[in-house]
Design a protein around this motif. Structure first.
Motif, PDB file in Angstrom:
ATOM      1  N   ARG A  53      63.753  28.793  57.411  1.00  0.00           N
ATOM      2  CA  ARG A  53      63.233  27.308  57.228  1.00  0.00           C
ATOM      3  C   ARG A  53      64.029  26.505  58.112  1.00  0.00           C
ATOM      4  O   ARG A  53      63.958  25.279  58.395  1.00  0.00           O
ATOM      5  CB  ARG A  53      63.616  26.775  55.971  1.00  0.00           C
ATOM      6  N   ASN A  54      65.073  27.127  58.905  1.00  0.00           N
ATOM      7  CA  ASN A  54      66.065  26.386  59.894  1.00  0.00           C
ATOM      8  C   ASN A  54      66.170  27.279  60.966  1.00  0.00           C
ATOM      9  O   ASN A  54      67.177  27.803  61.284  1.00  0.00           O
ATOM     10  CB  ASN A  54      67.363  25.889  59.232  1.00  0.00           C
TER      11      ASN A  54
ATOM     12  N   GLU B  32      57.262  24.386  64.508  1.00  0.00           N
ATOM     13  CA  GLU B  32      56.374  23.828  63.317  1.00  0.00           C
ATOM     14  C   GLU B  32      57.546  23.559  62.555  1.00  0.00           C
ATOM     15  O   GLU B  32      58.453  24.075  62.446  1.00  0.00           O
ATOM     16  CB  GLU B  32      55.837  25.054  62.919  1.00  0.00           C
ATOM     17  N   ILE B  33      57.394  22.348  61.839  1.00  0.00           N
ATOM     18  CA  ILE B  33      58.260  21.631  60.952  1.00  0.00           C
ATOM     19  C   ILE B  33      58.694  22.540  59.687  1.00  0.00           C
ATOM     20  O   ILE B  33      59.737  22.675  59.270  1.00  0.00           O
ATOM     21  CB  ILE B  33      57.797  20.334  60.507  1.00  0.00           C
ATOM     22  N   LYS B  34      57.695  23.511  59.255  1.00  0.00           N
ATOM     23  CA  LYS B  34      58.187  24.324  58.213  1.00  0.00           C
ATOM     24  C   LYS B  34      59.059  25.506  58.483  1.00  0.00           C
ATOM     25  O   LYS B  34      59.784  25.873  57.669  1.00  0.00           O
ATOM     26  CB  LYS B  34      56.699  24.981  57.680  1.00  0.00           C
ATOM     27  N   ARG B  35      59.241  25.698  59.882  1.00  0.00           N
ATOM     28  CA  ARG B  35      60.344  26.647  60.222  1.00  0.00           C
ATOM     29  C   ARG B  35      61.372  26.001  60.591  1.00  0.00           C
ATOM     30  O   ARG B  35      62.415  26.689  61.164  1.00  0.00           O
ATOM     31  CB  ARG B  35      59.555  27.406  61.339  1.00  0.00           C
ATOM     32  N   ASP B  36      61.593  24.512  61.097  1.00  0.00           N
ATOM     33  CA  ASP B  36      62.419  23.988  61.717  1.00  0.00           C
ATOM     34  C   ASP B  36      62.524  22.714  61.134  1.00  0.00           C
ATOM     35  O   ASP B  36      62.510  21.464  61.675  1.00  0.00           O
ATOM     36  CB  ASP B  36      62.266  23.808  63.227  1.00  0.00           C
ATOM     37  N   LYS B  37      62.914  22.432  59.766  1.00  0.00           N
ATOM     38  CA  LYS B  37      62.857  21.229  58.953  1.00  0.00           C
ATOM     39  C   LYS B  37      63.896  20.264  59.381  1.00  0.00           C
ATOM     40  O   LYS B  37      63.774  18.965  59.294  1.00  0.00           O
ATOM     41  CB  LYS B  37      63.024  21.567  57.516  1.00  0.00           C
ATOM     42  N   TYR B  38      64.919  20.661  60.201  1.00  0.00           N
ATOM     43  CA  TYR B  38      65.906  19.696  60.460  1.00  0.00           C
ATOM     44  C   TYR B  38      65.821  18.944  61.791  1.00  0.00           C
ATOM     45  O   TYR B  38      65.673  17.757  62.037  1.00  0.00           O
ATOM     46  CB  TYR B  38      67.426  20.195  60.271  1.00  0.00           C
TER      47      TYR B  38
ATOM     48  N   GLY C  84      61.853  18.677  62.650  1.00  0.00           N
ATOM     49  CA  GLY C  84      61.671  17.558  61.318  1.00  0.00           C
ATOM     50  C   GLY C  84      61.986  16.371  61.471  1.00  0.00           C
ATOM     51  O   GLY C  84      61.543  15.370  60.773  1.00  0.00           O
TER      52      GLY C  84
END
Length: 238
Positions: free
Chosen positions: A183-184, A76-82, A85
């Protein structure tokens, strides 16, 4: 910290074996899985044929160098923004410039394969394997492992990848805790301030407890596959 070794045009692994023919690869994987060669018991080789939960998004990636594409399964992008994302509707990928450079080197030097340390969800692994190269991929974080395994299954790359679920460390057989970044998800690092050894079990539901190996312990796998030359990509938190 990321250490990417892109410019090594000379072999970095020298093992006195001939390259394994394509029709022998599956046999070698069976030998490795059955531990019939001399592999440390601390090394966890992932069963690529195991059932993988599919409650996550898998996408077809952007084509690089005009025709090289693959499949990547995302967090999920909210948990893996880099990393996750970075993928947007097949128009971008994680570290596109660096991945393209790796592919260019592999194409220019057909004898080279890839060692991917800190594989994460498998961007480098999947592109190199889709090019037809052998990849030894190493990652310690179970949520990354199941996504990378699913990508391998969807692309039918069972004979191209050996996937290891361990943390590379200077001591083998230790069970250590990873830090947590909400978040990452790819930003974990091993806690070194606490010397407490945690109980490790492959069936544990806590992906933040990982077992360590040294790099030397994976050399028998390269030996078994007859890999004499490889690029090494390292992306681990320091």
């Amino acid at each position: 910290m990321m250490i990417s070794i892109f410019e090594w045009l000379e072999p970095i692994i020298q093992i006195n074996h001939n390259l394994v023919l394509e029709n022998k690869v599956k046999f070698m994987l069976q030998n490795i899985t059955q531990n019939t060669i001399n592999i440390s018991s601390n090394v966890h080789i992932v069963d690529l044929y195991a059932t993988t939960p599919t409650k996550f998004q898998c996408i077809k990636t952007k084509k690089l160098l005009n025709n090289i594409s693959t499949t990547i399964c995302l967090h999920e992008i909210k948990r893996d923004k880099y990393v996750s994302g970075a993928y947007g509707d097949s128009i971008s990928i994680w570290e596109e410039k660096q991945v393209t450079r790796i592919l260019q080197l592999l194409i220019r030097h057909p004898h080279l394969h890839l060692i991917d340390i800190g594989a994460n969800i498998g961007t480098y692994t999947m592109y190199a394997a889709s090019l037809g190269r052998f990849v030894l991929a190493i990652d310690c974080f179970a949520p990354n492992i199941i996504r990378l395994r699913r990508s391998i299954q969807l692309m039918n790359l069972f004979n191209q990848v050996v996937l290891i679920q361990n943390a590379i460390f200077n001591h083998s057989g230790q069970s250590l805790r990873l830090s947590i970044d909400t978040r990452n998800i790819g930003g974990q690092r091993i806690h070194l301030l606490n010397t407490h050894s945690y109980k490790y079990n492959l069936s544990t539901k806590n992906p933040y407890i990982v077992k360590t190996i040294t790099f030397n312990e994976v050399l028998p796998i390269l030996n078994a596959y007859g890999i004499r030359s490889a690029l090494m990509k390292i992306d681990i938190e320091g």
